[in-house]
Design a protein around this motif. Structure first.
Motif, mmCIF file in Angstrom:
data_model
loop_
_atom_site.group_PDB
_atom_site.id
_atom_site.type_symbol
_atom_site.label_atom_id
_atom_site.label_comp_id
_atom_site.label_asym_id
_atom_site.label_seq_id
_atom_site.Cartn_x
_atom_site.Cartn_y
_atom_site.Cartn_z
ATOM 1 N N ILE A 130 30.710 20.596 -4.411
ATOM 2 C CA ILE A 130 31.838 21.071 -5.107
ATOM 3 C C ILE A 130 32.058 22.609 -6.091
ATOM 4 N N ASP A 131 30.566 22.956 -6.151
ATOM 5 C CA ASP A 131 30.636 24.322 -7.097
ATOM 6 C C ASP A 131 30.759 25.478 -5.661
ATOM 7 N N ALA A 133 25.290 13.690 0.719
ATOM 8 C CA ALA A 133 26.547 12.198 0.907
ATOM 9 C C ALA A 133 25.246 11.499 0.194
ATOM 10 N N ALA A 134 24.020 11.932 -0.846
ATOM 11 C CA ALA A 134 23.248 11.099 -1.781
ATOM 12 C C ALA A 134 23.360 11.288 -2.903
ATOM 13 N N SER A 135 24.151 12.638 -3.060
ATOM 14 C CA SER A 135 23.916 12.999 -4.305
ATOM 15 C C SER A 135 25.063 13.086 -5.273
ATOM 16 N N GLU A 136 25.324 14.003 -6.469
ATOM 17 C CA GLU A 136 26.676 13.980 -7.066
ATOM 18 C C GLU A 136 27.539 14.150 -6.555
ATOM 19 N N ASP A 137 28.007 14.784 -6.044
ATOM 20 C CA ASP A 137 29.298 15.171 -5.160
ATOM 21 C C ASP A 137 29.851 14.681 -4.597
ATOM 22 N N ALA A 138 29.222 13.955 -3.929
ATOM 23 C CA ALA A 138 30.038 12.496 -3.419
ATOM 24 C C ALA A 138 30.722 12.014 -3.927
ATOM 25 N N ALA A 139 30.489 11.649 -5.332
ATOM 26 C CA ALA A 139 30.893 10.311 -6.564
ATOM 27 C C ALA A 139 32.636 11.710 -7.540
ATOM 28 N N ARG A 140 32.466 12.794 -6.904
ATOM 29 C CA ARG A 140 33.384 13.796 -7.735
ATOM 30 C C ARG A 140 34.267 14.009 -6.510
ATOM 31 N N ARG A 170 29.815 5.881 4.541
ATOM 32 C CA ARG A 170 30.934 6.030 3.076
ATOM 33 C C ARG A 170 31.344 7.388 2.986
ATOM 34 N N LEU A 171 31.425 8.267 2.744
ATOM 35 C CA LEU A 171 31.623 9.872 2.034
ATOM 36 C C LEU A 171 32.185 10.707 3.268
ATOM 37 N N PHE A 172 31.909 10.020 4.852
ATOM 38 C CA PHE A 172 33.562 10.871 5.497
ATOM 39 C C PHE A 172 34.708 9.829 5.742
ATOM 40 N N GLU A 173 34.668 8.593 5.348
ATOM 41 C CA GLU A 173 35.658 7.959 5.366
ATOM 42 C C GLU A 173 36.853 8.023 4.637
ATOM 43 N N ARG A 174 35.767 8.713 2.921
ATOM 44 C CA ARG A 174 36.770 8.772 2.160
ATOM 45 C C ARG A 174 36.891 10.128 1.879
#
Length: 248
Positions: A37-38, A64-71, A106-110
């Motif tokens: 994101i940054d 993919a395991a970082s906070e950015d994956a939830a942003r 999961r991140l790829f699919e999202r």
């Protein structure tokens, strides 16, 4: 000429200087890539500041395991910017495995869902994950750009599905005959060229930090492998990039 993939915000020599040197080399457009994101915010700022710079925005599989994956709600908002032309890079990296593979999937699919929602192309990173990348992409109906193509086993799927295939500086390396053979097999209307700045400097400048101006070396290697004139291939890649990314 266009460089279809450059991490300008990660370059140590200053983005403004890189863009200026690129223009002097005849590289008038660059798709700058944000990873996280940054980085995406910084990349959009560069696209706003420099004429001919556009932005691809995503969260890298390494993150993919970082906070950015939830942003991804933030990513969605950033992708609404008029200079944002693609989602990515996203994908799978089972070579480095910096994040658990399930998290990467999961991140790829999202992000594929986000690209579908926003009707934007997706820029895909695939390393040591050919079969799984093909499986995840199977249901995606939008435009796919396989960035820094280095997976010849994935080529048959790419050609069958009409993906764009982008080659970086590693296609110029002396031991990269398999990549040059893949480049020969890509249809004229699906081939792209990139630098992946600041990584993978092409053979004539190998060992230095890469930059968009160096895409001319990749173009020359691709033209030689394909038995084409560099000017003709350059024009074709410009046309392809406009189609892939919706550029003017």
């Amino acid at each position: 000429m266009i460089d279809t993939h450059a991490h300008l915000d990660a370059a140590g020599n200053g983005a403004g200087a890189l863009v200026e040197r690129a223009r002097k080399a005849g590289v008038t457009r660059v798709v700058a890539v944000g990873s996280g994101i940054d980085s995406c915010r910084a990349t959009l700022a560069l696209a706003d500041e420099h004429e001919g710079v556009y932005a691809a925005l995503g969260v890298h599989p390494h993150q993919a395991a970082s906070e950015d994956a939830a942003r991804l709600d933030e990513l969605r908002r950033l992708l609404g910017h008029e200079r944002a032309v693609a989602v990515g890079e996203t994908g799978l990296d089972f070579f480095r495995d910096y994040a658990p593979r399930d998290d990467q999937r999961r991140l790829f699919e999202r992000q594929l869902d986000l690209a579908s929602e926003l009707r934007k192309p997706v820029v895909v990173h695939a390393r040591a994950a050919d079969d799984e990348t093909a499986r995840v992409l199977e249901s995606f109906e939008g435009t796919v750009v396989l960035h820094c193509f280095s997976s010849p086993p994935l080529l048959a799927v790419a050609l069958e599905r009409g993906y764009f295939v982008s080659f970086a500086g590693n296609v110029t390396y002396l031991n990269a005959s398999d990549l040059r053979a893949a480049a020969v097999a890509v249809p004229a209307d699906r081939i792209l060229a990139e630098t992946d700045t600041p990584y993978l400097a092409p053979q004539p400048v190998r060992g230095r930090e890469n930059e968009p101006a160096n895409v001319v070396h990749t173009l020359e290697a691709l033209a030689q492998a394909r038995g084409e004139e560099p000017d003709e291939l350059e024009a074709q890649i410009e046309t392809n990039a406009a189609a892939a990314f919706g550029l003017p």
